[in-house]
Design an enzyme around this catalytic site. Sequence first.
Site, PDB file in Angstrom:
ATOM      1  N   LYS A  71      -3.041  14.566  -9.928  1.00 47.29           N
ATOM      2  CA  LYS A  71      -2.223  14.394 -11.125  1.00 47.29           C
ATOM      3  C   LYS A  71      -1.454  15.677 -11.463  1.00 47.29           C
ATOM      4  O   LYS A  71      -0.312  15.619 -11.931  1.00 47.29           O
ATOM      5  CB  LYS A  71      -3.088  13.950 -12.302  1.00 47.29           C
ATOM      6  CG  LYS A  71      -3.642  12.535 -12.151  1.00 47.29           C
ATOM      7  CD  LYS A  71      -2.535  11.497 -12.075  1.00 47.29           C
ATOM      8  CE  LYS A  71      -3.053  10.076 -12.042  1.00 47.29           C
ATOM      9  NZ  LYS A  71      -1.975   9.062 -12.030  1.00 47.29           N
TER      10      LYS A  71
ATOM     11  N   TYR B  24      -8.813  13.500  -8.153  1.00 48.08           N
ATOM     12  CA  TYR B  24      -7.919  12.821  -9.099  1.00 48.08           C
ATOM     13  C   TYR B  24      -7.132  13.840  -9.915  1.00 48.08           C
ATOM     14  O   TYR B  24      -5.908  13.751 -10.030  1.00 48.08           O
ATOM     15  CB  TYR B  24      -8.745  11.922 -10.028  1.00 48.08           C
ATOM     16  CG  TYR B  24      -7.932  11.201 -11.078  1.00 48.08           C
ATOM     17  CD1 TYR B  24      -7.288  10.013 -10.785  1.00 48.08           C
ATOM     18  CD2 TYR B  24      -7.826  11.706 -12.376  1.00 48.08           C
ATOM     19  CE1 TYR B  24      -6.542   9.332 -11.745  1.00 48.08           C
ATOM     20  CE2 TYR B  24      -7.077  11.038 -13.343  1.00 48.08           C
ATOM     21  CZ  TYR B  24      -6.459   9.855 -13.021  1.00 48.08           C
ATOM     22  OH  TYR B  24      -5.714   9.195 -13.980  1.00 48.08           O
TER      23      TYR B  24
ATOM     24  N   ASP C   4       0.885  -1.169   0.000  1.00 47.75           N
ATOM     25  CA  ASP C   4       0.000   0.000   0.000  1.00 47.75           C
ATOM     26  C   ASP C   4       0.918   1.212   0.000  1.00 47.75           C
ATOM     27  O   ASP C   4       1.546   1.528   1.016  1.00 47.75           O
ATOM     28  CB  ASP C   4      -0.889  -0.013   1.244  1.00 47.75           C
ATOM     29  CG  ASP C   4      -1.763   1.241   1.364  1.00 47.75           C
ATOM     30  OD1 ASP C   4      -1.672   2.138   0.485  1.00 47.75           O
ATOM     31  OD2 ASP C   4      -2.527   1.330   2.342  1.00 47.75           O
TER      32      ASP C   4
ATOM     33  N   ASN D   6       3.102   4.237 -10.591  1.00 50.31           N
ATOM     34  CA  ASN D   6       1.931   4.113 -11.460  1.00 50.31           C
ATOM     35  C   ASN D   6       0.621   3.948 -10.685  1.00 50.31           C
ATOM     36  O   ASN D   6      -0.423   4.403 -11.142  1.00 50.31           O
ATOM     37  CB  ASN D   6       2.138   2.918 -12.401  1.00 50.31           C
ATOM     38  CG  ASN D   6       0.858   2.469 -13.061  1.00 50.31           C
ATOM     39  OD1 ASN D   6       0.334   3.131 -13.951  1.00 50.31           O
ATOM     40  ND2 ASN D   6       0.329   1.340 -12.608  1.00 50.31           N
TER      41      ASN D   6
END
Length: 257
Positions: free
Chosen positions: A167, A163, A66, A93
């Site tokens: 990013k 998200y 994790d 990734n």
Amino acid sequence: MALLANKIAVVTGGSSGIGRAIALNFAAEGASVVIADRVELPIEGGQGTVGMIRLAGGTAIFVETDISDWDAVDALIGAAVARFGRLDVMVNNAAIYTSTNLVETTPEQWNRVIGVNLTGFFYCSKRAVMQMLAQAPVNEVRGRIINVSSQHGMVACPGDFPYSVSKGGIVQMTRQIAVDHADDLIVCNAIAPGKIITGKPGVANDPDALDYSRRRTPWPRLGTPTDVAGAALFLASDMASYVNGINLMVDGGWMAG
């Protein structure tokens, strides 16, 4: 000679999707690969990544990880070095998403996405650099970090606030590492995939979302994990000898349109 002969690579999120394709590609080019993921079997179904690599004659191990947990990341890199002796390529990734806008996103969702997508990349990069600083350079490079960002690190991701923010942070993290550690002979680049068709559940494969992506992408097909894996192979290899701090678009021209 294979492009990654004698190289040791760690790939987070390597059990499925883009991470799986990168791991398979690296192994096919001679790398010994450490697959780091929460689960060993791919969400697409079928054989695990390690099994596929070994069946093809390659070398790989799986370490349950994790990445939002520093101790788990520390153990991951420790296991990789204990088994293979060094770390040449760190591929960050692994990522999660919530498909929620600003108002819909709960504090718990925010903390979890940032914990994996941003803090997790920080932990993995920090621990990788700690190892790379302790090892001798090969062909003028002590090690390479490859961060998988997204086109949504540069443009908004409609309806997914945490998200997209995470990013964007990864894109800047890449530049920061590249600049701060160039003198240490440590390279850091990112890959920004466009719409890639994977087995990811939920909104990612919603018919309306796919239709939007097809209309938005100039190239007459959407991307595959293999498309991203090719870019990762280039950045992991000595071909990328003077490439540092970039965010390489693999998006069929999405960001150019």
